[in-house]
Design a protein around this motif. Structure first.
Motif, PDB file in Angstrom:
ATOM      1  N   PRO A 175      13.934  -1.099  -0.325  1.00 10.40           N
ATOM      2  CA  PRO A 175      14.784  -1.165  -1.531  1.00 10.40           C
ATOM      3  C   PRO A 175      14.077  -1.871  -2.684  1.00 10.40           C
ATOM      4  N   ILE A 176      14.120  -1.249  -3.859  1.00  8.48           N
ATOM      5  CA  ILE A 176      13.721  -1.907  -5.096  1.00  8.48           C
ATOM      6  C   ILE A 176      14.960  -1.889  -5.990  1.00  8.48           C
ATOM      7  N   SER A 177      15.367  -3.029  -6.473  1.00  7.34           N
ATOM      8  CA  SER A 177      16.671  -3.128  -7.142  1.00  7.34           C
ATOM      9  C   SER A 177      16.572  -3.970  -8.406  1.00  7.34           C
ATOM     10  N   LYS A 178      17.596  -3.771  -9.275  1.00  8.85           N
ATOM     11  CA  LYS A 178      17.671  -4.540 -10.506  1.00  8.85           C
ATOM     12  C   LYS A 178      19.125  -4.957 -10.728  1.00  8.85           C
ATOM     13  N   ARG A 179      19.298  -6.108 -11.342  1.00 10.91           N
ATOM     14  CA  ARG A 179      20.635  -6.634 -11.662  1.00 10.91           C
ATOM     15  C   ARG A 179      21.201  -5.909 -12.878  1.00 10.91           C
ATOM     16  N   VAL A 180      22.512  -5.623 -12.821  1.00  3.34           N
ATOM     17  CA  VAL A 180      23.234  -5.014 -13.940  1.00  3.34           C
ATOM     18  C   VAL A 180      24.228  -6.048 -14.475  1.00  3.34           C
ATOM     19  N   ASN A 181      24.147  -6.337 -15.778  1.00  2.00           N
ATOM     20  CA  ASN A 181      25.022  -7.314 -16.415  1.00  2.00           C
ATOM     21  C   ASN A 181      25.966  -6.624 -17.403  1.00  2.00           C
ATOM     22  N   ASP A 182      27.029  -7.337 -17.736  1.00  3.46           N
ATOM     23  CA  ASP A 182      27.883  -6.851 -18.822  1.00  3.46           C
ATOM     24  C   ASP A 182      27.327  -7.369 -20.148  1.00  3.46           C
ATOM     25  N   HIS A 183      28.053  -7.128 -21.211  1.00 10.01           N
ATOM     26  CA  HIS A 183      27.545  -7.525 -22.534  1.00 10.01           C
ATOM     27  C   HIS A 183      27.426  -9.030 -22.665  1.00 10.01           C
ATOM     28  N   ALA A 184      28.211  -9.768 -21.873  1.00 15.06           N
ATOM     29  CA  ALA A 184      28.159 -11.226 -21.941  1.00 15.06           C
ATOM     30  C   ALA A 184      27.087 -11.801 -21.027  1.00 15.06           C
ATOM     31  N   GLY A 185      26.416 -10.941 -20.275  1.00 14.41           N
ATOM     32  CA  GLY A 185      25.362 -11.393 -19.382  1.00 14.41           C
ATOM     33  C   GLY A 185      25.857 -11.776 -18.004  1.00 14.41           C
ATOM     34  N   ASN A 186      27.108 -11.443 -17.710  1.00 10.03           N
ATOM     35  CA  ASN A 186      27.659 -11.749 -16.386  1.00 10.03           C
ATOM     36  C   ASN A 186      27.299 -10.656 -15.392  1.00 10.03           C
ATOM     37  N   PHE A 187      27.244 -11.045 -14.135  1.00 11.36           N
ATOM     38  CA  PHE A 187      26.884 -10.114 -13.055  1.00 11.36           C
ATOM     39  C   PHE A 187      27.915  -8.998 -12.991  1.00 11.36           C
ATOM     40  N   GLN A 188      27.405  -7.746 -13.105  1.00 10.16           N
ATOM     41  CA  GLN A 188      28.295  -6.601 -13.134  1.00 10.16           C
ATOM     42  C   GLN A 188      28.040  -5.661 -11.956  1.00 10.16           C
ATOM     43  N   GLY A 189      26.876  -5.816 -11.310  1.00  9.25           N
ATOM     44  CA  GLY A 189      26.559  -4.937 -10.192  1.00  9.25           C
ATOM     45  C   GLY A 189      25.061  -4.862  -9.970  1.00  9.25           C
ATOM     46  N   VAL A 190      24.619  -3.909  -9.088  1.00  7.58           N
ATOM     47  CA  VAL A 190      23.218  -3.755  -8.720  1.00  7.58           C
ATOM     48  C   VAL A 190      22.868  -2.281  -8.725  1.00  7.58           C
ATOM     49  N   LEU A 191      21.700  -1.963  -9.319  1.00 16.21           N
ATOM     50  CA  LEU A 191      21.157  -0.613  -9.252  1.00 16.21           C
ATOM     51  C   LEU A 191      19.973  -0.664  -8.279  1.00 16.21           C
ATOM     52  N   MET A 192      20.024   0.160  -7.263  1.00 13.24           N
ATOM     53  CA  MET A 192      18.993   0.146  -6.210  1.00 13.24           C
ATOM     54  C   MET A 192      18.402   1.533  -6.021  1.00 13.24           C
ATOM     55  N   ALA A 193      17.076   1.561  -5.879  1.00 10.45           N
ATOM     56  CA  ALA A 193      16.378   2.807  -5.529  1.00 10.45           C
ATOM     57  C   ALA A 193      15.704   2.588  -4.176  1.00 10.45           C
ATOM     58  N   GLY A 194      15.860   3.540  -3.307  1.00  7.45           N
ATOM     59  CA  GLY A 194      15.257   3.414  -1.978  1.00  7.45           C
ATOM     60  C   GLY A 194      13.943   4.185  -1.902  1.00  7.45           C
ATOM     61  N   ILE A 195      12.849   3.457  -1.598  1.00  5.32           N
ATOM     62  CA  ILE A 195      11.543   4.099  -1.434  1.00  5.32           C
ATOM     63  C   ILE A 195      11.408   4.536   0.021  1.00  5.32           C
ATOM     64  N   LYS A 196      11.096   5.784   0.234  1.00  9.85           N
ATOM     65  CA  LYS A 196      11.005   6.314   1.599  1.00  9.85           C
ATOM     66  C   LYS A 196       9.889   5.616   2.389  1.00  9.85           C
ATOM     67  N   MET A 197      10.245   5.181   3.584  1.00  3.51           N
ATOM     68  CA  MET A 197       9.199   4.661   4.478  1.00  3.51           C
ATOM     69  C   MET A 197       8.235   5.777   4.852  1.00  3.51           C
ATOM     70  N   SER A 198       8.750   6.980   4.975  1.00  4.13           N
ATOM     71  CA  SER A 198       7.921   8.123   5.359  1.00  4.13           C
ATOM     72  C   SER A 198       6.883   8.443   4.288  1.00  4.13           C
ATOM     73  N   TYR A 199       7.192   8.070   3.021  1.00  5.94           N
ATOM     74  CA  TYR A 199       6.233   8.310   1.943  1.00  5.94           C
ATOM     75  C   TYR A 199       4.972   7.484   2.168  1.00  5.94           C
ATOM     76  N   PHE A 200       5.141   6.202   2.521  1.00  7.44           N
ATOM     77  CA  PHE A 200       3.979   5.354   2.795  1.00  7.44           C
ATOM     78  C   PHE A 200       3.284   5.766   4.090  1.00  7.44           C
ATOM     79  N   ASP A 201       4.084   6.221   5.061  1.00 10.83           N
ATOM     80  CA  ASP A 201       3.475   6.665   6.311  1.00 10.83           C
ATOM     81  C   ASP A 201       2.577   7.870   6.063  1.00 10.83           C
TER      82      ASP A 201
END
Length: 523
Positions: A175-201
């Motif tokens: 998983p490679i992920s980034k924090r998502v904030n609202d306009h006030a800078g408060n925690f609003q959620g997480v955006l995650m992209a999954g890198i395939k293990m099979s890709y590195f294999d």
């Protein structure tokens, strides 16, 4: 004092003493074998170092390629996620935006081969949007490491977490992920992209490695993300206690080292590199046995060849040394025979005293020395009294024995090394006395006469009843052009005067060569 025909201290053909050939041959053979062994060692050691150096270079190049590929892989995902996070933070992810976001997620996953999927989670960890058509069911991802990380950290930098199984389809992903904030800078959620293990294999398998070679991708804290050969039980384990993390990385961000693996204990040459942009470490290794396999084969072949050469040198040396030893034995026999011939040529065979040939040579030498040093040279001529009667009475065998006894007496009375006792002929003897005046010659003559009498050799033909001798002495200082014949004649004249005076006495001829006045020693 025998004078050899040649100087025994003079080596044939030169002035230097001849080297001990057998010892020299042994030393030469040993030196050749040592040189061959040394050259073999240097060649083998140089070859080993060369093979290791080539392996180090190959390992460093491989890890550089791995690092570049890993950085490109995560950077592509990071850039996509950054643009999406900006969009979501600007427009939100309400019901109106979700269809468009879902289509965008799906397109991005299709465009990037390494992506397994993209997922947006709200502040509670529930699925909001995914690149898949349907949202997964379940309790969300609030328990995942990456979600907890973003809850607790306000950083907008992408976070790479430990490998996990996707709750969408069970596939291993990084998983490679980034924090998502609202306009006030408060925690609003997480955006995650999954890198395939099979890709590195798949990427790892594009490189040629030996059966015991390994490649891995890990976090800087030591957590293993991907590995070749793939072993599901090792994913997520910690390598932090390994030498790469404990010793090497704190001192250098890239390098090579021969170490024992903490996973399987195999000794390998590891190349390692820490990525600059992401908290990742890549490493590739080849087993030491595989790296040195060719070297072992070459070392064995070289050792066999050198061993055969050394065996040949040894056999040749063995034959050569034996021939040298035989030659030395033959040479010793020749020297011994030569000395025997010299003895025969310069000494009387019956009495062992010097013969006339050696006597004449010695006269020349002593005359020259006396002339140089102005020292006197004396000569005693002596004859056995009534020796013909002795032979007639007792036979020639007894006569020879008598001559031997008298010769031994004469020899014993010559105490100095330069003195020379000579059998001049028949029953006549001579004693050459260098550096001796007439008084010394007379003293020795008297000693000889008394010693013969002390033998008490029975002689019925002698007036005394025992064997006696008569002696004549002469002494002079050589001038350089003196005649040896005259010297002998004068001593002989003194001898005849001793005989004429009654035998069993020593007579001295005066220094001027006159034959008038005699000095006698009959005590």
């Amino acid at each position: 004092m025998p004078i050899p025909i040649h100087d025994p201290h003079q080596a044939p053909g030169g002035t230097l003493k001849r080297l001990p050939l057998r010892k020299a041959a042994v030393l030469f053979i040993v030196a050749v074998c040592l040189c061959l062994s040394g050259l073999l060692y240097l060649q083998i050691e140089q070859s080993r170092r060369q093979d290791l150096a080539n392996a180090q270079m190959a390992s460093a190049n491989l890890t550089r390629a791995m690092a570049q590929q890993a950085e490109d892989t995560f950077l592509a995902a990071d850039l996509v996620m950054t643009s999406l996070v900006d969009w979501i933070q600007e427009d939100g992810y309400g019901a109106a935006q979700r269809p468009r976001l879902q289509r965008t997620f799906a397109r991005r996953v299709q465009q990037l081969e390494q992506l397994h999927g993209m997922f947006l989670f709200d502040r509670e960890g529930q699925w909001v949007i995914t690149s898949f058509p349907d949202l997964p069911r379940g309790n969300g991802v609030a328990d995942r490491e990456y979600f907890k990380y973003h809850q607790q950290n306000v950083s907008s930098v992408a976070h790479i977490g430990p490998a996990i199984r996707s709750r969408e389809n069970g596939e291993w992903i990084i998983p490679i992920s980034k924090r998502v904030n609202d306009h006030a800078g408060n925690f609003q959620g997480v955006l995650m992209a999954g890198i395939k293990m099979s890709y590195f294999d798949k990427f790892f398998k594009s490189f040629s490695l030996d059966d015991n070679g390994t490649m891995f991708l890990g976090l800087t804290n030591g957590t293993l993300l991907a590995r070749r050969p793939f072993d599901e039980s090792l994913i997520g384990t910690s390598l932090a206690k390994g030498e790469i993390y404990q010793t090497l990385l704190p001192n250098a961000s890239a390098g090579t080292a021969m170490i024992d693996s903490v996973v399987d204990g195999v000794t390998r040459l590891y190349g390692y590199r820490q990525l600059e942009s992401y908290p990742l470490v890549v490493s590739a290794s080849s087993s030491r046995d595989t790296i040195l396999k060719g070297w072992h084969d070459r070392a064995f072949q070289s050792s066999v060849i050198v061993a055969l050469v050394m065996l040949g040198v040894g056999l040749f040396g063995w034959v050569f040394i034996h021939q040298v030893r035989d030659g030395e034995r033959i040479e010793k026999n020749l020297i011994k025979a030569q000395r025997a011939l010299e003895l025969i040529a310069t000494h009387d065979s019956l009495t062992g005293l010097a013969n006339r040939r050696l006597f004449e040579q010695s006269l020349e030498i002593e005359f020259a020395r006396g002339a140089r040093q102005s020292s006197p040279v004396s000569l005693i001529m002596l004859d056995i009294d009534f020796f013909k009667r002795y032979n007639d009475a007792y036979g020639h065998v007894a006569g020879d024995h008598c001559l031997t006894q008298v010769a031994q007496v004469v020899k014993n009375c010559c105490q100095r090394k330069p003195d020379l006792a000579v059998r001049y002929g028949g029953e006549e003897f001579a004693v050459l006395l260098p550096d001796t005046d007439i008084n010394g010659a007379l003293a020795i003559a008297g000693q000889i006469r008394r010693s013969v009498m002390d033998k008490h050799i029975t002689h019925s033909g002698s007036p005394t009843g025992y064997l006696t001798v008569s002696l004549g002495c002469y002494s002079f200082i050589p001038l350089g052009n003196d005649s040896p014949e005259l010297f002998i004649q004068r001593a002989d004249a003194a001898l005849y005067q001793a005989k004429n005076a009654g035998r069993n006495r020593a007579a001295v001829l005066s220094m001027d060569g006159g034959v008038g006045e005699l000095m006698r020693s009959d005590r």
